[in-house]
Scaffold this motif. Structure first.
Motif, short mmCIF file in Angstrom:
data_model
loop_
_atom_site.label_atom_id
_atom_site.label_comp_id
_atom_site.label_asym_id
_atom_site.label_seq_id
_atom_site.Cartn_x
_atom_site.Cartn_y
_atom_site.Cartn_z
N ARG A 184 0.81 -4.76 2.53
CA ARG A 184 -0.49 -4.51 3.17
C ARG A 184 -0.32 -4.18 4.64
O ARG A 184 -1.01 -3.31 5.17
CB ARG A 184 -1.40 -5.73 3.00
CG ARG A 184 -1.91 -5.85 1.59
CD ARG A 184 -2.90 -6.95 1.46
NE ARG A 184 -3.35 -7.02 0.07
CZ ARG A 184 -4.14 -7.95 -0.39
NH1 ARG A 184 -4.57 -8.89 0.40
NH2 ARG A 184 -4.50 -7.95 -1.66
N GLY A 185 0.61 -4.84 5.31
CA GLY A 185 0.87 -4.54 6.71
C GLY A 185 1.39 -3.13 6.88
O GLY A 185 1.00 -2.41 7.82
N ILE A 201 -1.53 -0.77 6.47
CA ILE A 201 -2.35 -0.76 7.68
C ILE A 201 -1.67 0.07 8.76
O ILE A 201 -2.31 0.86 9.45
CB ILE A 201 -2.63 -2.19 8.16
CG1 ILE A 201 -3.58 -2.90 7.20
CG2 ILE A 201 -3.23 -2.19 9.58
CD1 ILE A 201 -3.77 -4.36 7.51
N CYS A 232 -3.18 3.40 10.44
CA CYS A 232 -3.38 3.51 11.88
C CYS A 232 -2.64 4.72 12.45
O CYS A 232 -3.15 5.40 13.34
CB CYS A 232 -2.90 2.23 12.58
SG CYS A 232 -3.94 0.80 12.27
N LYS A 247 -10.56 4.95 7.84
CA LYS A 247 -11.23 3.88 8.59
C LYS A 247 -11.79 2.82 7.64
O LYS A 247 -11.71 1.63 7.92
CB LYS A 247 -12.36 4.47 9.43
CG LYS A 247 -11.87 5.18 10.66
CD LYS A 247 -13.03 5.70 11.49
CE LYS A 247 -12.56 6.44 12.73
NZ LYS A 247 -13.67 6.97 13.52
N ASN A 276 -8.86 0.85 6.35
CA ASN A 276 -8.36 0.00 7.42
C ASN A 276 -9.25 -1.23 7.59
O ASN A 276 -8.76 -2.34 7.79
CB ASN A 276 -8.30 0.79 8.73
CG ASN A 276 -7.59 0.04 9.82
OD1 ASN A 276 -6.83 -0.88 9.56
ND2 ASN A 276 -7.84 0.44 11.06
N GLY A 277 -10.56 -1.05 7.49
CA GLY A 277 -11.47 -2.19 7.59
C GLY A 277 -11.28 -3.18 6.45
O GLY A 277 -11.26 -4.40 6.67
N SER A 301 -7.95 -4.96 6.96
CA SER A 301 -8.05 -5.92 8.06
C SER A 301 -8.77 -7.19 7.59
O SER A 301 -8.37 -8.30 7.94
CB SER A 301 -8.79 -5.31 9.23
OG SER A 301 -8.04 -4.24 9.77
N LEU A 304 -6.39 -9.13 5.44
CA LEU A 304 -5.36 -9.76 6.26
C LEU A 304 -5.90 -10.99 6.98
O LEU A 304 -5.22 -12.02 7.06
CB LEU A 304 -4.82 -8.74 7.26
CG LEU A 304 -3.60 -9.16 8.06
CD1 LEU A 304 -2.44 -9.52 7.13
CD2 LEU A 304 -3.18 -8.06 9.00
N ARG A 305 -7.14 -10.90 7.48
CA ARG A 305 -7.75 -12.08 8.13
C ARG A 305 -7.91 -13.22 7.13
O ARG A 305 -7.67 -14.38 7.45
CB ARG A 305 -9.09 -11.70 8.74
CG ARG A 305 -8.99 -10.97 10.06
CD ARG A 305 -10.34 -10.87 10.74
NE ARG A 305 -11.32 -10.14 9.96
CZ ARG A 305 -11.52 -8.83 10.01
NH1 ARG A 305 -10.78 -8.10 10.80
NH2 ARG A 305 -12.44 -8.25 9.27
N GLN A 333 -4.54 -14.78 6.52
CA GLN A 333 -4.13 -15.59 7.66
C GLN A 333 -4.86 -16.92 7.68
O GLN A 333 -4.27 -17.95 8.01
CB GLN A 333 -4.37 -14.82 8.96
CG GLN A 333 -3.39 -13.69 9.17
CD GLN A 333 -3.73 -12.83 10.37
OE1 GLN A 333 -4.86 -12.83 10.84
NE2 GLN A 333 -2.75 -12.08 10.84
#
Length: 98
Positions: free
Chosen positions: A7-8, A11, A15, A43, A46-47, A50, A53-54, A57
């Motif tokens: 996933r990183g 992203i 980007c 975009k 990416n949203g 993100s 990923l949050r 985390q």
């Protein structure tokens, strides 16, 4: 772990494409409406990535917090350690009396 890396990487690639496509406005002039669609899709992805990923985390932080707390195994290990020390002390004390 590989999911996080994958996933990183996704992203990062998204980007990079956003950076390349938005740099200087040449993408809109050269390719027209199609590049705008690609930018919007990137975009959006990416949203979503993100947000994922949050969430991951937050889950990792919660797991670390749970691992910091002593469990039942740790409590019994501590009690056993204390009994072991008292046992050694009692053995040494009994050997001195003889």
């Amino acid at each position: 772990m590989t999911i996080i890396i994958r996933r990183g990487l996704t992203i990062g690639i998204a980007c990079l494409f956003l950076f390349i496509l938005s740099g200087g406005g040449w993408a809109e002039e050269s390719y027209g409406e199609g590049s705008q669609t690609v930018i919007e899709v990137l975009k959006e992805q990416n949203g979503k990535l993100s947000a994922d990923l949050r969430r991951i985390q937050r889950e990792i932080a919660a797991l670390r917090a749970d691992l910091d707390k002593p469990g039942l195994k740790d409590v019994f290990a501590g009690i056993g350690y204390i009994f072991g020390l008292f046992g050694v002390a009692a053995y040494v004390a009994s050997r001195r009396k003889e």
